[in-house]
Scaffold this motif. Structure first.
Motif, mmCIF file in Angstrom:
data_model
loop_
_atom_site.group_PDB
_atom_site.id
_atom_site.type_symbol
_atom_site.label_atom_id
_atom_site.label_comp_id
_atom_site.label_asym_id
_atom_site.label_seq_id
_atom_site.Cartn_x
_atom_site.Cartn_y
_atom_site.Cartn_z
ATOM 1 N N GLY A 103 0.961 -10.887 0.798
ATOM 2 C CA GLY A 103 1.718 -9.840 1.471
ATOM 3 C C GLY A 103 1.834 -8.578 0.629
ATOM 4 N N ASN A 104 1.886 -8.733 -0.675
ATOM 5 C CA ASN A 104 2.073 -7.550 -1.524
ATOM 6 C C ASN A 104 0.893 -6.595 -1.449
ATOM 7 O OD1 ASN A 104 4.527 -8.436 -2.271
ATOM 8 N ND2 ASN A 104 4.079 -8.719 -4.452
ATOM 9 N N SER A 105 -0.269 -7.114 -1.182
ATOM 10 C CA SER A 105 -1.426 -6.225 -1.066
ATOM 11 C C SER A 105 -1.708 -5.866 0.392
ATOM 12 C CB SER A 105 -2.654 -6.883 -1.701
ATOM 13 O OG SER A 105 -2.928 -8.104 -1.043
ATOM 14 N N SER A 106 -0.764 -6.153 1.251
ATOM 15 C CA SER A 106 -0.906 -5.842 2.679
ATOM 16 C C SER A 106 -2.172 -6.425 3.275
ATOM 17 C CB SER A 106 -0.879 -4.321 2.930
ATOM 18 O OG SER A 106 0.301 -3.789 2.427
ATOM 19 N N SER A 107 -2.571 -7.567 2.796
ATOM 20 C CA SER A 107 -3.765 -8.203 3.362
ATOM 21 C C SER A 107 -3.485 -8.620 4.805
ATOM 22 C CB SER A 107 -4.144 -9.428 2.539
ATOM 23 O OG SER A 107 -4.488 -9.041 1.234
ATOM 24 N N PRO A 108 -4.498 -8.554 5.644
ATOM 25 C CA PRO A 108 -4.259 -8.765 7.078
ATOM 26 C C PRO A 108 -4.057 -10.228 7.469
ATOM 27 C CG PRO A 108 -6.588 -8.399 6.689
ATOM 28 C CD PRO A 108 -5.911 -8.210 5.364
#
Ligand SMILES: *[C@@H]1O[C@H](CO)[C@@H](O)[C@H](O)[C@H]1NC(C)=O
Ligand SMILES: *[C@@H]1O[C@H](CO)[C@@H](O)[C@H](O)[C@H]1NC(C)=O
Ligand SMILES: *[C@@H]1O[C@H](CO)[C@@H](O)[C@H](O)[C@H]1NC(C)=O
Ligand SMILES: *[C@@H]1O[C@H](CO)[C@@H](O)[C@H](O)[C@H]1NC(C)=O
Ligand SMILES: *[C@@H]1O[C@H](CO)[C@@H](O)[C@H](O)[C@H]1NC(C)=O
Ligand SMILES: *[C@@H]1O[C@H](CO)[C@@H](O)[C@H](O)[C@H]1NC(C)=O
Ligand SMILES: *[C@@H]1O[C@H](CO)[C@@H](O)[C@H](O)[C@H]1NC(C)=O
Length: 381
Positions: A103-108
């Motif tokens: 989530g921290n890297s905004s991965s989809p």
């Protein structure tokens, strides 16, 4: 049919390379798609081919421990506030974390929206998410449709369908509301508020994906709808839209095959009206059980042709298969002899042919029949 295996071909690979583009073009696609894979509820083989990852080993990925099963306590009724609306049931969803960037890297998040079957079947066959997750560092989520598999309120499909008030919550509007809740729950649990969600589905599941994107645009930034008859409803497309496509498929493959089939229906009636006619037909078509009327035979053939057209995919090309049986029968073979040769070409040489093959009840056949009755009811009112 179920057992027929397809091997990947070059054209598929091209297909998948084009997919990311399709994602962006969804609004346009929604306008232009008029595919009709609608009559036959057994959509799994279709999804199998369309969303398949040609390079992955599906059975091993299914068995992989990367897939973890969860159950969400789902509310029965998202739209009303009567006492019964607050009843709950367990809804199954499955997550594969293997490629997720977090989530921290905004991965989809890729979310496969279950359709009219237990989720297990799709998991074994849908390779599209696994194929694309590594590149996007995506989380894979698979959610089961309510009233199928392990997500049936109050136990079995049989029980649920018996009770009118329970059956009433079995519809697609409730289903996509379920998906919205599960996805928000997952985002919260994983602290993935900034992870964009793409919803993905095939056939009816693709309709759900499209509707989800339209109805919950704040939850999904995109939808991938594969082989999805988004506008295939009475009074939107012509009433015989399905059969006109089936007919066209056969006509395109072979004019003579198409003509033979055309003529065969009255030949069947003619035979059936003879004394002992049903015995003659039962023998001609090597039926496992004696035919009780000609409708049984005609329905069987009708479904066989429809199935062939609906899943007319490489490497088998079942329409071509049937027509090569019909056209390739020895010179002098009469019309029904040719039709039977088509059956044999498609279903292989068997000791007998079960004309009830398509009528056995399953969760999909029972559930889908109900869902389709809602679609047409809503439209005719
Ligand atoms: C697929 O996986 C199974 C089970 O792990 C294995 O036995 C089989 O050899 C694999 N097939 C391919 C083509 O990799
Ligand atoms: C994500 O970011 C938060 C806040 O910066 C931090 O507390 C947390 O440890 C990070 N999580 C991971 C898995 O890196
Ligand atoms: C149907 O289900 C509802 C909710 O569980 C229950 O209250 C009702 O008694 C059931 N009706 C019948 C006929 O079983
Ligand atoms: C015809 O009816 C008999 C008696 O009901 C039944 O046993 C048989 O299976 C039926 N035939 C077919 C093809 O369904
Ligand atoms: C044909 O026979 C079956 C019983 O084997 C019956 O269920 C069905 O309703 C019959 N159809 C017609 C059109 O008579
Ligand atoms: C049937 O006869 C025609 C010519 O009379 C011939 O061209 C064709 O190959 C024959 N077909 C078969 C299946 O024997
Ligand atoms: C089909 O099977 C029957 C026995 O069930 C056999 O007599 C016949 O030769 C077979 N036909 C072909 C074309 O294999």
């Amino acid at each position: 049919m179920e057992a027929r295996k397809s091997t990947p071909s070059k054209s598929y690979k091209l297909f998948y390379q084009v997919y990311p583009l399709l994602l962006l073009l969804l609004p346009l696609i929604l306008k232009s798609v008029s595919a009709v894979p609608y009559k036959i509820p057994r959509l799994t083989p279709h999804i199998r081919t369309i969303l398949r990852n040609p390079d992955s080993n599906l059975s091993s990925s299914f068995l992989s421990k990367d897939f973890k099963t969860y159950f969400y306590t789902q509310i029965l009724d998202h739209f009303n506030y009567g006492p019964q609306s607050y009843a709950t049931f367990k809804q199954r969803y499955i997550i594969n974390f293997k490629y997720w960037g977090g989530g921290n890297s905004s991965s989809p998040i890729f979310a496969y929206l279950g359709a009219e079957a237990p989720l297990d079947e799709d998991l074994q066959s849908v390779g599209y998410l696994t194929a694309n997750a590594p590149h996007f560092k995506a989380l894979q989520v698979y959610i089961e449709h309510r009233y199928y598999g392990k997500s049936i309120p109050f136990g079995s499909m049989e029980e649920a369908m018996k009770n009118e008030s329970i059956r009433g919550y079995f519809n697609s509007a409730q289903a996509i509301a379920d998906y919205a809740e599960v996805l928000l729950h997952i985002k919260e649990k994983l602290s993935a508020q900034d992870s964009p969600i793409i919803v993905i589905g095939g056939s009816y599941g693709g309709m759900l994906a499209s509707w989800f994107r339209l109805k919950y645009p704040h939850i999904a930034i995109g939808a991938l709808a594969s082989s999805t008859p988004v506008l295939y409803f009475d009074d939107i497309t012509p009433q015989n839209g399905y059969y006109s496509k089936v007919t066209k498929d056969f006509e395109e493959v072979s004019k003579s095959c198409y003509k033979t089939i055309r003529k065969s229906w009255s030949e069947i009636d003619k035979d059936a009206s003879k004394p002992n006619g049903l015995s003659i037909l039962s023998e001609k078509f090597k039926t496992c059980r004696h035919l009780n009327n000609s409708t049984q035979l005609k329905d069987y053939l009708d479904t066989m042709y429809s199935e062939a057209a609906q899943y007319n995919e490489p490497p088998d090309y079942p329409v071509t298969m049937i027509c090569s049986g019909i056209d390739g029968a020895p010179n002098g073979t009469d019309i029904l002899g040719r039709i039977f040769a088509g059956v044999v070409a498609y279903k292989m040489n068997m000791s007998c042919y079960d004309t009830n093959e398509y009528n056995y009840p399953s969760e999909t056949s029972v559930g889908w029949k109900w869902q389709v009755s809602l679609f047409s009811h809503n439209n005719s009112s």
